[in-house]
Scaffold this active site. Structure first.
Site, short mmCIF file in Angstrom:
data_model
loop_
_atom_site.label_atom_id
_atom_site.label_comp_id
_atom_site.label_asym_id
_atom_site.label_seq_id
_atom_site.Cartn_x
_atom_site.Cartn_y
_atom_site.Cartn_z
N HIS A 132 0.82 -1.21 0.00
CA HIS A 132 0.00 0.00 0.00
C HIS A 132 0.86 1.27 0.00
O HIS A 132 0.40 2.32 -0.45
CB HIS A 132 -1.02 -0.03 1.15
CG HIS A 132 -2.14 -0.97 0.83
ND1 HIS A 132 -2.15 -2.27 1.26
CD2 HIS A 132 -3.23 -0.82 0.04
CE1 HIS A 132 -3.23 -2.87 0.77
NE2 HIS A 132 -3.91 -2.02 0.03
N GLU A 144 -10.69 -11.79 -4.06
CA GLU A 144 -9.24 -11.65 -3.88
C GLU A 144 -8.64 -12.82 -3.11
O GLU A 144 -7.48 -12.83 -2.77
CB GLU A 144 -8.90 -10.31 -3.22
CG GLU A 144 -9.77 -9.93 -2.05
CD GLU A 144 -9.53 -8.50 -1.55
OE1 GLU A 144 -8.59 -7.84 -1.98
OE2 GLU A 144 -10.32 -8.08 -0.69
N ASP A 202 -4.28 -8.88 -3.99
CA ASP A 202 -4.32 -9.95 -2.98
C ASP A 202 -4.51 -11.32 -3.62
O ASP A 202 -3.96 -12.30 -3.13
CB ASP A 202 -5.45 -9.68 -1.97
CG ASP A 202 -4.98 -8.71 -0.90
OD1 ASP A 202 -3.84 -8.86 -0.43
OD2 ASP A 202 -5.75 -7.79 -0.56
N CYS A 218 -9.82 -4.54 -9.91
CA CYS A 218 -9.33 -3.30 -9.29
C CYS A 218 -7.92 -3.43 -8.73
O CYS A 218 -7.51 -2.64 -7.89
CB CYS A 218 -10.30 -2.82 -8.22
SG CYS A 218 -10.54 -3.99 -6.89
C1 PEP Z 1 -6.55 -5.91 -4.20
O1 PEP Z 1 -6.29 -6.67 -3.27
O2 PEP Z 1 -6.32 -6.20 -5.39
C2 PEP Z 1 -7.13 -4.60 -3.96
C3 PEP Z 1 -7.51 -3.83 -4.95
O3 PEP Z 1 -7.25 -4.14 -2.68
P1 PEP Z 1 -6.00 -3.67 -1.80
O4 PEP Z 1 -4.85 -3.36 -2.72
O5 PEP Z 1 -6.44 -2.46 -1.04
O6 PEP Z 1 -5.72 -4.85 -0.91
MG MG Z 2 -7.05 -6.43 -1.29
#
Ligand code: PEP
Ligand code: MG
Length: 582
Positions: free
Chosen positions: A191, A433, A457, A504
């Site tokens: 992140h 995910e 994930d 996403c």
């Molecule tokens: C993911 O896991 O792909 C996602 C979009 O959520 P995050 O990156 O916040 O875990």
């Molecule tokens: Mg995620």
């Protein structure tokens, strides 16, 4: 001149002085004797470090409260209390006076005593204050050493070099002051890396030993496109990168011309190209980069860097403002996804051995129903203001989905009873995910309106590769055949049940991968705003038929790198704009 290599995570080039953060200050500082006449000087140095630390904390508290828009800066009150603790101050002064030693030693030995005392107390709340003591202790020592202690002290644009930056540290970056950052640890979808892209500053992670190789005030070049850091460049290199910067700006200006054009293939197949955001102030960037909505709003950032939880009212305001600004396009609010590498001071979540596999996201919300309901009510109330959708993170089975939906229904009923309006038809989705969710997507599809595949994930769990660990980043392969098969399966299950399916994760920010997803018949792609224009350019360069052929052929390869080479080659052949696609 020296060149170091890391993992590129946020594009762009920055040239400036380095600002090295040493976060690993040890509290084992040996004594060194001082003369009688130096005693008062040491005491004055200590007082001076306290004053500077206090000013620093007050500055951060003010910044946080204005940035987050309310009195959410209480976390720093505990720090201020420790700073003003007379017993601590008098103990340090007594050691300097009586033992005639340097104040760093005096201070660190008193702090050590505090650690021991707090760790023996049988009270979870007090035990947790150890982190506050460590943090404040580190700041005081940094000030004693005369070293710039944290990036908020940067007055002009500099490049932050650190062992690690947590997502909450990164969330506090002021991009007027921090032009780029480089860390020793971290993976491409951590992140912290994602926040680098959100802030639109160049960033490189996983650069081993960078805090030792670079000194404060060294001139450095960060190349976030290639993952390179150049220390003390010679004239020729400096000139080369100045030209490179100009080229990069010109390329982006060209790409921004696509802003108002749809993500449509040459044979008129259209998908939704949306943006992922963490903060409200990213909305102008979402619009400037031509997104058709927000495909993932990581709402947990509203809960970060504060000691209290955001109220229903506060969340309602935050959500409806985004909804209004993005309308008529949709905004997908992902419910609180705490845990993994995102920790919140406002919630009492114990330290775990495997935080990515632990009590997090929907698992946490289904236990702390009070926290979950506050958020769901706020989302429902905001749903009348635009085109809002909600989705749950980390769904691993159908029971979780059923429970989450029934809590949502309870919230609807409560609002109905009190006459508070909401959109009864707001779409509800699940993030896919976790491999188990992908495998049973046929069942899950019966309980939602849409899926959004969280590939960040999904890759981590399917390939057993920690997404924040740079040492195994080479195994983190978005094009691994297992990942392609899982994605295909989810899209097919969704479509069989007439559900739309989005993606996403960060992988779709790569134009060749985006074309592959298009060919797998994904309906929506959402990723960091800064990379959207080149994804749009790739989609507009291919036909849907060609993309489907690419996807079909890609599914036949045995390794991720074969798929990678194949899709890069195909996109390069279709469009001369992607010759160097990697
Ligand atoms: C993911 O896991 O792909 C996602 C979009 O959520 P995050 O990156 O916040 O875990
Ligand atoms: Mg995620």
């Amino acid at each position: 001149m020296e060149q170091l290599k890391g993992i590129p995570v946020s594009p762009g080039i920055a040239i400036a002085e380095a600002f090295v953060l040493h976060s690993d200050v040890s509290f084992n500082i040996p004594p060194h004797p001082i003369a009688d006449e130096e005693v008062w000087k040491e005491m004055a140095r200590f007082e001076d470090a306290l004053t500077r630390t206090r000013a620093e904390i007050l500055g951060i508290r003010k910044k946080i409260s204005t940035q987050i828009g309310r009195e959410s800066s209480d976390i720093f009150n505990a720090h201020l209390m420790i700073l003003e603790d007379r017993t601590l101050i008098e103990d340090v002064i007594a050691i300097i006076k009586n033992k005639k030693v340097n104040c760093e030693h005096a201070f660190s030995s008193v702090i050590q005593r505090y650690f021991e005392a707090f760790s023996q107390i049988d009270d979870d709340y007090l035990k947790e204050r150890i982190a506050d003591i460590r943090d404040i202790g580190r700041r005081i020592l940094n000030n004693l050493y005369g070293q710039e202690g944290a990036f908020e002290k940067l007055n002009q644009g500099g490049i932050v070099i650190a062992h690690d930056l947590s997502p909450s540290d990164t969330a506090m970056i002021d991009k007027e002051k921090v032009l780029a950052f480089v860390t020793e640890i971290g993976g491409p979808t951590s992140h912290t890396a994602i926040l680098g892209r959100s802030l639109e500053i160049p960033a490189v992670v996983g650069m081993d030993g960078v805090t030792v190789r670079v000194k404060n005030a060294d001139m450095v070049i960060v190349d976030g496109n290639e993952g390179i850091l150049i220390v003390n460049p010679d004239e020729q290199t400096l000139e080369k990168y100045k030209q490179e910067t100009k080229r990069f700006i010109a390329l982006n200006t060209e790409l921004d011309k696509l802003q108002h054009l749809p993500a449509e293939t040459t044979d008129r197949h259209r998908i939704i190209l949306a943006a992922n955001i963490e903060f409200h102030d990213e909305i102008p960037s979402v619009i400037a980069h031509g997104a058709e909505g927000i495909g993932l709003y990581r709402t947990e950032y509203l809960y970060m860097n504060r000691t209290d939880l955001p109220t229903e009212e506060e969340q309602y305001r935050a959500y409806f403002q985004v909804a209004e600004k993005i309308a008529p396009h949709p905004v997908i609010l992902r419910t609180l996804d705490l845990g993994g590498d995102k920790f919140l001071s406002s919630l009492d979540v114990p330290h775990e051995m495997n935080p990515f596999l632990g009590w997090r996201a929907i698992r946490f919300c289904l236990t702390r129903v009070d926290v979950f309901k506050t958020q769901l009510r706020a989302i429902l109330r905001a749903s009348i203001h635009g085109n809002l959708k909600v989705m749950y993170p980390m769904i691993s089975n159908v029971e979780e989905l059923r429970k989450a939906n029934s809590i949502l229904e309870e919230c609807r009923q409560e609002l109905k009873k009190t006459g508070i309006p909401f959109d009864p038809n707001m779409e509800v989705g699940a993030m896919i995910e976790i491999p188990s969710a992908a495998i049973i997507s046929d069942i899950l599809a019966q309980h939602v309106n849409f899926f959004s595949i969280g590939t960040n994930d999904l890759i981590q769990y399917a390939l057993a590769v920690d997404r924040v660990n740079e040492k195994i980043a080479y195994l983190y392969e978005p094009t691994h055949p297992a990942i392609l098969q899982l994605i295909k399966r989810v899209v097919e299950s969704g479509h069989r049940h007439k559900r739309w399916v989005g993606s996403c994760g960060e992988m779709s920010g790569d134009p060749a991968v985006a074309v592959l997803l298009l060919g797998l018949e994904i309906d929506e792609i959402s990723t960091s705003p800064v990379v959207l224009p080149k994804v749009k350019k790739a989609i507009r360069a291919v036909s849907f038929k060609a993309a489907r052929d690419i996807a079909q052929k890609a599914m036949q390869f045995h390794t991720g790198s074969e798929v990678r080479d194949f899709i890069d080659g195909e996109l390069g052949r279709i469009s001369r704009d992607f010759p160097a696609a990697k």
